[in-house]
Write an enzyme that holds these catalytic residues in place. Structure first.
Site, PDB file in Angstrom:
ATOM      1  N   PRO A  68       0.830  -1.210   0.000  1.00 34.82           N
ATOM      2  CA  PRO A  68       0.000   0.000   0.000  1.00 34.82           C
ATOM      3  C   PRO A  68       0.864   1.259   0.000  1.00 34.82           C
ATOM      4  O   PRO A  68       1.873   1.329   0.700  1.00 34.82           O
ATOM      5  CB  PRO A  68      -0.774  -0.100   1.324  1.00 34.82           C
ATOM      6  CG  PRO A  68      -0.636  -1.516   1.766  1.00 34.82           C
ATOM      7  CD  PRO A  68       0.643  -2.026   1.209  1.00 34.82           C
ATOM      8  N   CYS A 128       0.102   5.471   0.110  1.00 39.12           N
ATOM      9  CA  CYS A 128      -0.767   6.653   0.115  1.00 39.12           C
ATOM     10  C   CYS A 128      -0.388   7.583  -1.028  1.00 39.12           C
ATOM     11  O   CYS A 128       0.800   7.818  -1.277  1.00 39.12           O
ATOM     12  CB  CYS A 128      -0.590   7.428   1.413  1.00 39.12           C
ATOM     13  SG  CYS A 128      -1.342   6.642   2.821  1.00 39.12           S
ATOM     14  N   ALA A 186      -3.670   2.999   1.910  1.00 32.77           N
ATOM     15  CA  ALA A 186      -4.525   2.957   3.095  1.00 32.77           C
ATOM     16  C   ALA A 186      -5.852   3.636   2.748  1.00 32.77           C
ATOM     17  O   ALA A 186      -5.879   4.805   2.358  1.00 32.77           O
ATOM     18  CB  ALA A 186      -3.854   3.677   4.255  1.00 32.77           C
ATOM     19  N   GLN A 203      -6.380  -2.101   1.390  1.00 33.54           N
ATOM     20  CA  GLN A 203      -5.943  -1.961   2.779  1.00 33.54           C
ATOM     21  C   GLN A 203      -6.924  -1.025   3.478  1.00 33.54           C
ATOM     22  O   GLN A 203      -7.068   0.137   3.087  1.00 33.54           O
ATOM     23  CB  GLN A 203      -4.535  -1.368   2.876  1.00 33.54           C
ATOM     24  CG  GLN A 203      -4.066  -1.273   4.328  1.00 33.54           C
ATOM     25  CD  GLN A 203      -2.723  -0.583   4.502  1.00 33.54           C
ATOM     26  OE1 GLN A 203      -2.519   0.531   4.038  1.00 33.54           O
ATOM     27  NE2 GLN A 203      -1.793  -1.247   5.167  1.00 33.54           N
ATOM     28  N   TYR A 207      -0.833   3.437  13.437  1.00 32.96           N
ATOM     29  CA  TYR A 207      -2.234   3.810  13.254  1.00 32.96           C
ATOM     30  C   TYR A 207      -3.110   3.079  14.284  1.00 32.96           C
ATOM     31  O   TYR A 207      -2.602   2.331  15.119  1.00 32.96           O
ATOM     32  CB  TYR A 207      -2.646   3.614  11.793  1.00 32.96           C
ATOM     33  CG  TYR A 207      -1.825   4.535  10.902  1.00 32.96           C
ATOM     34  CD1 TYR A 207      -1.842   5.914  11.123  1.00 32.96           C
ATOM     35  CD2 TYR A 207      -0.964   4.053   9.916  1.00 32.96           C
ATOM     36  CE1 TYR A 207      -1.059   6.785  10.367  1.00 32.96           C
ATOM     37  CE2 TYR A 207      -0.174   4.914   9.158  1.00 32.96           C
ATOM     38  CZ  TYR A 207      -0.226   6.281   9.395  1.00 32.96           C
ATOM     39  OH  TYR A 207       0.560   7.143   8.670  1.00 32.96           O
ATOM     40  N   ARG A 252      -1.867  -6.216   8.346  1.00 37.36           N
ATOM     41  CA  ARG A 252      -0.501  -5.687   8.323  1.00 37.36           C
ATOM     42  C   ARG A 252      -0.123  -5.280   9.743  1.00 37.36           C
ATOM     43  O   ARG A 252      -0.862  -4.555  10.399  1.00 37.36           O
ATOM     44  CB  ARG A 252      -0.389  -4.489   7.379  1.00 37.36           C
ATOM     45  CG  ARG A 252       1.034  -3.973   7.285  1.00 37.36           C
ATOM     46  CD  ARG A 252       1.245  -2.955   6.179  1.00 37.36           C
ATOM     47  NE  ARG A 252       2.203  -3.493   5.220  1.00 37.36           N
ATOM     48  CZ  ARG A 252       2.953  -2.743   4.418  1.00 37.36           C
ATOM     49  NH1 ARG A 252       2.841  -1.432   4.417  1.00 37.36           N
ATOM     50  NH2 ARG A 252       3.809  -3.296   3.591  1.00 37.36           N
ATOM     51  N   LEU A 281      12.838  -2.516   1.783  1.00 35.22           N
ATOM     52  CA  LEU A 281      14.151  -2.568   1.139  1.00 35.22           C
ATOM     53  C   LEU A 281      14.460  -3.930   0.517  1.00 35.22           C
ATOM     54  O   LEU A 281      15.558  -4.461   0.666  1.00 35.22           O
ATOM     55  CB  LEU A 281      15.248  -2.136   2.114  1.00 35.22           C
ATOM     56  CG  LEU A 281      15.241  -0.632   2.448  1.00 35.22           C
ATOM     57  CD1 LEU A 281      16.347  -0.274   3.451  1.00 35.22           C
ATOM     58  CD2 LEU A 281      15.412   0.209   1.182  1.00 35.22           C
ATOM     59  N   ARG A 341       8.326   1.311  -2.935  1.00 36.43           N
ATOM     60  CA  ARG A 341       8.999   2.327  -3.757  1.00 36.43           C
ATOM     61  C   ARG A 341       9.531   1.759  -5.069  1.00 36.43           C
ATOM     62  O   ARG A 341       9.480   2.426  -6.105  1.00 36.43           O
ATOM     63  CB  ARG A 341      10.119   2.985  -2.941  1.00 36.43           C
ATOM     64  CG  ARG A 341       9.566   3.862  -1.830  1.00 36.43           C
ATOM     65  CD  ARG A 341      10.606   4.174  -0.787  1.00 36.43           C
ATOM     66  NE  ARG A 341      11.007   2.983  -0.028  1.00 36.43           N
ATOM     67  CZ  ARG A 341      11.851   2.987   0.993  1.00 36.43           C
ATOM     68  NH1 ARG A 341      12.389   4.124   1.371  1.00 36.43           N
ATOM     69  NH2 ARG A 341      12.160   1.873   1.632  1.00 36.43           N
TER      70      ARG A 341
HETATM   71  C1  LIG Z   1       4.682   6.960  -0.779  1.00 38.44           C
HETATM   72  C2  LIG Z   1       4.473   5.877   0.229  1.00 38.44           C
HETATM   73  C3  LIG Z   1       3.212   5.708   0.791  1.00 38.44           C
HETATM   74  C4  LIG Z   1       2.986   4.688   1.724  1.00 38.44           C
HETATM   75  N1  LIG Z   1       1.708   4.476   2.190  1.00 38.44           N
HETATM   76  C5  LIG Z   1       1.445   3.380   2.934  1.00 38.44           C
HETATM   77  C6  LIG Z   1       0.115   3.013   3.237  1.00 38.44           C
HETATM   78  O1  LIG Z   1      -0.857   3.629   2.780  1.00 38.44           O
HETATM   79  N2  LIG Z   1      -0.076   1.932   4.018  1.00 38.44           N
HETATM   80  C7  LIG Z   1       0.968   1.181   4.502  1.00 38.44           C
HETATM   81  O2  LIG Z   1       0.743   0.202   5.206  1.00 38.44           O
HETATM   82  N3  LIG Z   1       2.235   1.490   4.187  1.00 38.44           N
HETATM   83  C8  LIG Z   1       2.499   2.542   3.396  1.00 38.44           C
HETATM   84  N4  LIG Z   1       3.783   2.796   3.014  1.00 38.44           N
HETATM   85  C9  LIG Z   1       4.854   1.853   3.391  1.00 38.44           C
HETATM   86  C10 LIG Z   1       5.064   0.825   2.260  1.00 38.44           C
HETATM   87  O3  LIG Z   1       3.915   0.026   2.067  1.00 38.44           O
HETATM   88  C11 LIG Z   1       6.274  -0.085   2.564  1.00 38.44           C
HETATM   89  O4  LIG Z   1       5.998  -0.825   3.717  1.00 38.44           O
HETATM   90  C12 LIG Z   1       7.575   0.684   2.743  1.00 38.44           C
HETATM   91  O5  LIG Z   1       7.725   1.697   1.769  1.00 38.44           O
HETATM   92  C13 LIG Z   1       8.791  -0.237   2.669  1.00 38.44           C
HETATM   93  O6  LIG Z   1       8.824  -0.924   1.436  1.00 38.44           O
HETATM   94  P1  LIG Z   1       9.853  -0.484   0.238  1.00 38.44           P
HETATM   95  O7  LIG Z   1      11.245  -0.493   0.823  1.00 38.44           O
HETATM   96  O8  LIG Z   1       9.648  -1.531  -0.819  1.00 38.44           O
HETATM   97  O9  LIG Z   1       9.452   0.885  -0.212  1.00 38.44           O
HETATM   98  C14 LIG Z   1       4.044   3.839   2.122  1.00 38.44           C
HETATM   99  C15 LIG Z   1       5.311   4.040   1.564  1.00 38.44           C
HETATM  100  C16 LIG Z   1       5.521   5.030   0.614  1.00 38.44           C
HETATM  101  C17 LIG Z   1       6.900   5.173  -0.001  1.00 38.44           C
END
Ligand SMILES: Cc1cc2nc3c(=O)[nH]c(=O)nc-3n(C[C@H](O)[C@H](O)[C@H](O)COP(=O)(O)O)c2cc1C
Length: 371
Positions: free
Chosen positions: A23, A25, A57, A100, A181, A229, A300, A323
């Protein structure tokens, strides 16, 4: 044989690979509605980035939104606008679509990141936040502690949003109990200092999240997976621990939870996170092994071979990417290629597969069935 690109089934949902878009945002909604941005954003991800794509979310009430620009699912308008997006993804994409569902609790009523993420003053449209206890996040405004009526209202909001998600046609859903949250706030002793049956030991602190899960599971279609989650640790002395989250996951499993998406942190400004490649994978592995439940590892995980080895070594069942999927919405296609396996393309895009390019000049390649 790639394990990352091997099928897995949760209830009646089978996906052809273990990649998940986590997810994210977007902070681009008005009154919680989805719009053309969401159509483009989720639409492109649904074509190439993985087996399951989760929405950002999606908040169960206006006061449960992180920011005024967050996506929601409390009104008929919210349902109609999100259905348009998901209908497109299901018609043209190759991924299963997940939602989510979230409530930000004491971390609601802040500005979007591009505007600084700080709490919004009442004069600028900020609202009274809710939480398990009158304990603010750092120096943010003190939430109103939910009483019995308030708890019943929040639970009912999750249930209604779950019913709306089912009507929209989502294939899979997860409840957000991570990143500080509302449900994480109940789980953590840093934010939950209640002395009723919803506080105290982890048995008490997990009571409300479990009740919400149970109520949502009861209205979510029997044949579709529902997961949660979690933040596996607060990364703060005296905060929520992995041992406690293992207990929570065991209780969820007993109530019919199909998977745990394992993240961490977000509930205390003083957290000290040990960041590094795959830094949350050990938490996922512990929950998988000690609870015996499918888990998603996230954080990561950036390389196809890294993702492959996490699944192949039995540390996680799914790999969630956030990302990296924004950077490259065709992450799954390229990972499959790097691992030497075949994967699914929408028919209109089959001719972009590099292995077909040299077979004949582009104009002479036979049209696909869709033409
Ligand atoms: C722009 C952005 C928005 C995010 N929004 C949410 C969200 O809505 N809900 C959530 O559980 N995590 C959110 N996250 C966390 C990601 O789901 C993820 O757990 C986190 O970025 C680590 O993964 P990555 O290293 O692949 O980016 C967000 C991350 C980013 C970068």
């Amino acid at each position: 044989m790639s394990q990352l690109f091997s099928p897995i089934t949760l209830r009646d949902m089978t996906v052809s690979n273990r990649l998940v878009v986590a997810p994210m945002c977007q902070y681009l909604s008005e009154d919680g509605n989805a719009n053309d941005w969401h159509l483009m954003h989720l639409g492109q991800l649904s074509m190439g980035a993985g087996g399951v794509i989760f929405t950002e979310a999606t908040h169960v009430s206006p006061e449960g939104r992180i920011t005024p620009k967050c996506l929601g699912l409390w009104s008929d308008d919210n349902e109609r606008t999100l259905k348009r997006v998901i209908d497109f993804c299901k018609a043209h994409g190759v991924a299963k679509m997940g939602i989510q569902l979230a409530h930000a609790g004491r971390k609601a009523s802040v500005n979007p990141p591009l505007k600084g993420s700080a709490p919004i003053a009442a004069a600028d449209g900020g609202w009274q936040t809710l939480g398990p206890s009158e304990v603010g996040y750092g120096d943010w405004p003190t939430p109103r502690a939910l009483d019995d009526d308030g708890l019943a209202t929040v639970k009912a909001q999750f249930v209604t949003a779950t019913e709306r998600s089912a009507r929209i046609g989502f294939d899979i859903a997860q409840l957000h109990a991570a990143h500080g949250y509302l449900m994480h706030q109940f789980l953590s002793p840093l934010s939950n200092v209640r002395n009723d049956r919803y506080g105290g030991s982890i048995e008490g602190r997990m009571q409300f999240p479990l009740e919400v899960f149970e109520a949502c599971r009861a209205v979510w279609p029997e044949n579709k997976p529902l997961g949660v989650r979690v933040s596996a640790t607060d990364w703060v002395e005296g905060g929520l621990t992995v041992d406690e989250v293992v207990e929570f996951a065991k209780a969820l499993k007993a109530k019919g939870c199909d998977f745990i998406d394992v993240s961490s942190g977000g509930n205390h400004p003083g957290q000290k996170i040990a960041l590094g490649p795959g830094y949350q994978v050990p938490f996922a592995e512990r929950i998988r092994n000690e609870v015996g439940i499918p888990v998603m590892a996230v954080g990561l995980i950036t390389e196809p071979r890294q993702a492959e080895s996490i699944v192949a070594s039995g540390k996680a069942d799914f790999i969630a990417i956030a990302r990296g999927a924004m950077d490259n919405p065709r992450w799954a296609w390229h990972a499959a290629r790097a691992l030497g396996v075949d994967t699914e393309y929408p028919p209109q895009y089959v001719r972009c597969r590099p292995d077909t390019w040299r077979a004949a000049p582009a104009v002479m390649i036979a049209p696909t069935a869709a033409e």
